[in-house]
Scaffold this motif. Structure first.
Motif, mmCIF file in Angstrom:
data_model
loop_
_atom_site.group_PDB
_atom_site.id
_atom_site.type_symbol
_atom_site.label_atom_id
_atom_site.label_comp_id
_atom_site.label_asym_id
_atom_site.label_seq_id
_atom_site.Cartn_x
_atom_site.Cartn_y
_atom_site.Cartn_z
ATOM 1 N N ALA A 84 0.860 -1.177 0.000
ATOM 2 C CA ALA A 84 0.000 0.000 0.000
ATOM 3 C C ALA A 84 0.898 1.229 0.000
ATOM 4 O O ALA A 84 1.854 1.304 0.774
ATOM 5 C CB ALA A 84 -0.914 0.007 1.218
ATOM 6 N N VAL A 85 0.601 2.191 -0.883
ATOM 7 C CA VAL A 85 1.401 3.408 -1.008
ATOM 8 C C VAL A 85 0.458 4.603 -1.064
ATOM 9 O O VAL A 85 -0.559 4.575 -1.766
ATOM 10 C CB VAL A 85 2.288 3.392 -2.272
ATOM 11 N N LEU A 86 0.805 5.657 -0.335
ATOM 12 C CA LEU A 86 0.056 6.910 -0.360
ATOM 13 C C LEU A 86 0.994 8.058 -0.678
ATOM 14 O O LEU A 86 2.084 8.147 -0.118
ATOM 15 C CB LEU A 86 -0.593 7.184 1.006
ATOM 16 N N HIS A 87 0.566 8.948 -1.560
ATOM 17 C CA HIS A 87 1.303 10.169 -1.897
ATOM 18 C C HIS A 87 0.414 11.339 -1.476
ATOM 19 O O HIS A 87 -0.714 11.478 -1.954
ATOM 20 C CB HIS A 87 1.585 10.208 -3.396
ATOM 21 N N LEU A 88 0.916 12.199 -0.577
ATOM 22 C CA LEU A 88 0.077 13.178 0.100
ATOM 23 C C LEU A 88 0.710 14.562 0.070
ATOM 24 O O LEU A 88 1.914 14.702 0.313
ATOM 25 C CB LEU A 88 -0.112 12.766 1.571
#
Length: 247
Positions: free
Chosen positions: A230-234
């Protein structure tokens, strides 16, 4: 089924941007315990959680969903980051089928002024800080004990990370860098940072897609990625209207 368990970020405008990628690990052919969520509250503060329940299977996946829903409820009830983690640990202990089950978690709070982010880590890997100059750094928030490992040992601490306009934070679960790149070595944190630097010029969604695709490609000759990713770019959108971010 795995993708149906993923949340929809709750944002109140276009002042904050979220890109995400979830990639099921196929070596176990089982559901896994990666989870994340993003909620922007009425005061424009953005709250983020990303975590990983140990093990693989329907029980772990169900526990991850319970933790995610409990976290969103705690955010809407105004609980602090430390209170949220304490609540998640109690729920994990109540619901886990095995006393050895634990969860690593990282919690972020982006205040609406956009100049910093508060990070609290419970045994989770570090994160990437993307600077507007295309400089990418590995940042290790002060680490605490993973949820459920030593119940009641709440040694979590807050780390403040300063942000400039156009800076972004990238979160991920350890499945992204634990794939093997040869028979005796894994990609590891340094290898992941090297990939991130290679793709520093890309926009947010393309950036995280390139990270996941490259990590999977490097691991493919050695069995592929063995765990879910799981990857998040914020990050804040400085082009949005200023009133949307005012306090």
């Amino acid at each position: 089924m795995e993708r149906s368990l993923l949340p929809t970020p709750v944002l109140r405008g276009d002042d904050f941007t979220v890109a995400s990628r979830y990639e099921p690990g196929r070596s176990h052919a089982l559901l896994s315990g990666d989870f994340f969520d993003v909620v922007q509250t009425e005061d424009s503060t953005v709250h983020v959680i990303l975590g990983d329940v140990s093990g693989h299977g329907a029980v772990e996946a169900a526990l991850a969903v319970h933790l995610r829903v409990a976290w969103r409820t705690a955010v809407h009830c105004g609980r602090s980051q430390m209170e949220q983690l304490g609540l998640l640990e109690r729920i994990l202990i109540d619901l886990r089928a095995d006393d050895d089950t634990y969860a690593t978690v990282v919690s972020l709070v982006f205040p609406p002024e956009g100049t910093s982010v508060r990070a609290v880590s419970a045994g989770h890997p570090g994160l990437l800080l993307r600077r507007r100059s295309e400089d990418i750094r590995w940042v290790e928030p002060q680490a605490g004990i993973a949820l459920g490992l030593f119940p009641g040992c709440t040694d979590w601490a807050e780390t403040q990370i300063d942000l400039a306009p156009l800076d972004s934070i990238v979160l991920f679960t350890d499945g992204l860098f634990e794939g093997r790149t040869d028979a005796s070595a894994r990609l590891g944190e340094e290898g992941l940072l090297g990939l991130a630097t290679q793709y520093a010029h890309l926009p947010s969604q393309e950036f995280i897609d390139a990270l996941v695709t490259s990590a999977a490609s490097l691991a493919a000759p050695f069995g592929g990625l063995g765990d879910d990713v799981a990857v998040l770019h914020l990050g804040w959108n400085p082009l949005a209207a200023a009133p949307a971010r005012s306090t």
